[in-house]
Design a protein around this motif. Structure first.
Motif, mmCIF file in Angstrom:
data_model
loop_
_atom_site.group_PDB
_atom_site.id
_atom_site.type_symbol
_atom_site.label_atom_id
_atom_site.label_comp_id
_atom_site.label_asym_id
_atom_site.label_seq_id
_atom_site.Cartn_x
_atom_site.Cartn_y
_atom_site.Cartn_z
ATOM 1 N N MET A 195 47.180 116.594 23.598
ATOM 2 C CA MET A 195 45.849 116.998 24.031
ATOM 3 C C MET A 195 44.801 116.179 23.274
ATOM 4 O O MET A 195 45.072 115.636 22.192
ATOM 5 C CB MET A 195 45.627 118.487 23.760
ATOM 6 C CG MET A 195 46.502 119.413 24.585
ATOM 7 S SD MET A 195 46.232 119.309 26.381
ATOM 8 C CE MET A 195 47.638 118.314 26.874
ATOM 9 N N LEU A 196 43.620 116.112 23.841
ATOM 10 C CA LEU A 196 42.510 115.410 23.205
ATOM 11 C C LEU A 196 41.583 116.410 22.536
ATOM 12 O O LEU A 196 41.144 117.377 23.158
ATOM 13 C CB LEU A 196 41.717 114.602 24.243
ATOM 14 C CG LEU A 196 42.460 113.493 24.966
ATOM 15 C CD1 LEU A 196 41.528 112.807 25.956
ATOM 16 C CD2 LEU A 196 43.040 112.479 23.987
ATOM 17 N N PHE A 197 41.287 116.189 21.252
ATOM 18 C CA PHE A 197 40.284 116.960 20.532
ATOM 19 C C PHE A 197 39.186 116.011 20.077
ATOM 20 O O PHE A 197 39.405 114.800 19.933
ATOM 21 C CB PHE A 197 40.885 117.669 19.320
ATOM 22 C CG PHE A 197 41.812 118.811 19.664
ATOM 23 C CD1 PHE A 197 41.746 119.453 20.884
ATOM 24 C CD2 PHE A 197 42.763 119.249 18.749
ATOM 25 C CE1 PHE A 197 42.591 120.503 21.199
ATOM 26 C CE2 PHE A 197 43.616 120.289 19.053
ATOM 27 C CZ PHE A 197 43.532 120.917 20.279
ATOM 28 N N PHE A 198 38.005 116.581 19.840
ATOM 29 C CA PHE A 198 36.850 115.795 19.427
ATOM 30 C C PHE A 198 36.375 116.319 18.069
ATOM 31 O O PHE A 198 35.919 117.454 17.960
ATOM 32 C CB PHE A 198 35.742 115.875 20.483
ATOM 33 C CG PHE A 198 36.166 115.328 21.822
ATOM 34 C CD1 PHE A 198 35.948 113.999 22.142
ATOM 35 C CD2 PHE A 198 36.815 116.137 22.748
ATOM 36 C CE1 PHE A 198 36.358 113.488 23.372
ATOM 37 C CE2 PHE A 198 37.232 115.638 23.976
ATOM 38 C CZ PHE A 198 37.001 114.306 24.289
ATOM 39 N N HIS A 199 36.531 115.490 17.053
ATOM 40 C CA HIS A 199 36.225 115.904 15.687
ATOM 41 C C HIS A 199 34.782 115.578 15.321
ATOM 42 O O HIS A 199 34.267 114.520 15.675
ATOM 43 C CB HIS A 199 37.157 115.198 14.703
ATOM 44 C CG HIS A 199 36.869 115.525 13.275
ATOM 45 N ND1 HIS A 199 37.118 116.761 12.725
ATOM 46 C CD2 HIS A 199 36.322 114.776 12.271
ATOM 47 C CE1 HIS A 199 36.760 116.752 11.458
ATOM 48 N NE2 HIS A 199 36.272 115.568 11.166
#
Length: 255
Positions: A195-199
């Protein structure tokens, strides 16, 4: 790290993961929601009876159902069409929940100042344009209303974080790296793909909250209760550092 991916790619991946994700959810959500997030979120919520509530990023709908069973009139949105389908299938017809497919970065189909409470549970880190999402929540919230959101703790869950272990698997300590990197990264979560997360840093979150016009009323870093540790002893390790952080914001505009 996949630096050129945005929300649209995240939507596609969550849509493909939706069925496997929902399969791990009961009416209390998944185990982390049961142990950490539900107790924290509901400790910050006053009575929702007869209130208009937005579940911003509802997933398979467990939290919408909990809120509706407590007497709220719930509007629930999610950017994954498949998640909305699953949520509708799981929701009894007598519950007051109106599901809509939509990205929390742009909910133009919802009217200004139309909700007394907005809850966004583990969603903001899934959005590339979190500043716009905060602006949308502020637009949708009535004066004096509250916005409660939970995210992965940005100080501890970073693009390069994880347990340092001995050769035989004993956990020594939690490593944190790349804290000041802001942007997209891949997290092993999906059954077939990451999955893609945005930090973002904690500084960025707080400054954006203030710039948007919210007042920070409360912040919680959930940890397992004694009752939950009796039920799930393996979560003893989560007393060492927090995985999540929960904010309660208030819209004081014209209030």
């Amino acid at each position: 790290m996949k630096k050129n991916a945005g929300t649209e790619e995240a939507i596609k991946r969550w849509d493909r993961f939706a069925d496997a994700y929902a399969a791990n959810h009961t009416e209390q959500g998944d185990i982390h929601k049961e142990v950490f997030l539900n107790p924290a979120i509901f400790s910050l919520i006053d009575s929702v009876k007869n209130k208009k509530v937005l579940d911003a990023g509802c997933g398979e709908g467990y939290l919408s159902r909990m809120l509706a069973k407590s007497g709220a009139s719930v509007t629930a949105v999610d950017y994954s069409p498949r998640m909305i389908e699953i949520a509708m299938d799981r929701t009894p017809h007598d519950l007051s929940i109106h599901y809509r497919q939509g990205n929390c970065e742009d909910l133009h189909f919802l009217e200004d100042n139309s909700f007394e409470l907005i809850v966004s549970n583990m969603v903001i880190q899934d959005l590339a344009d979190y500043e716009q999402a905060f602006q949308e929540m502020h637009r949708l919230l009535a004066a004096g209303g509250c916005f409660i959101f939970s995210i992965l703790h940005p100080c501890f869950v970073t693009p390069e974080s994880g347990w340092e272990k001995t050769h035989d698997g004993k956990k020594l300590h939690w490593n944190v790296d790349q804290y000041f990197y802001e942007g997209v990264y891949e997290q092993k979560l999906g059954d077939q793909e990451n999955m893609l997360f945005f930090h973002r840093t904690l500084t960025s979150y707080i400054n954006t909250i203030n710039k948007t016009g919210f007042h920070i009323e409360s912040v919680l870093e959930p940890k397992p209760s004694k009752e939950m540790l009796k039920k799930y002893p393996s979560f003893e390790e989560d007393l060492r550092c927090p995985d999540f952080i929960v904010f309660k914001l208030r819209n004081l505009t014209n209030f």
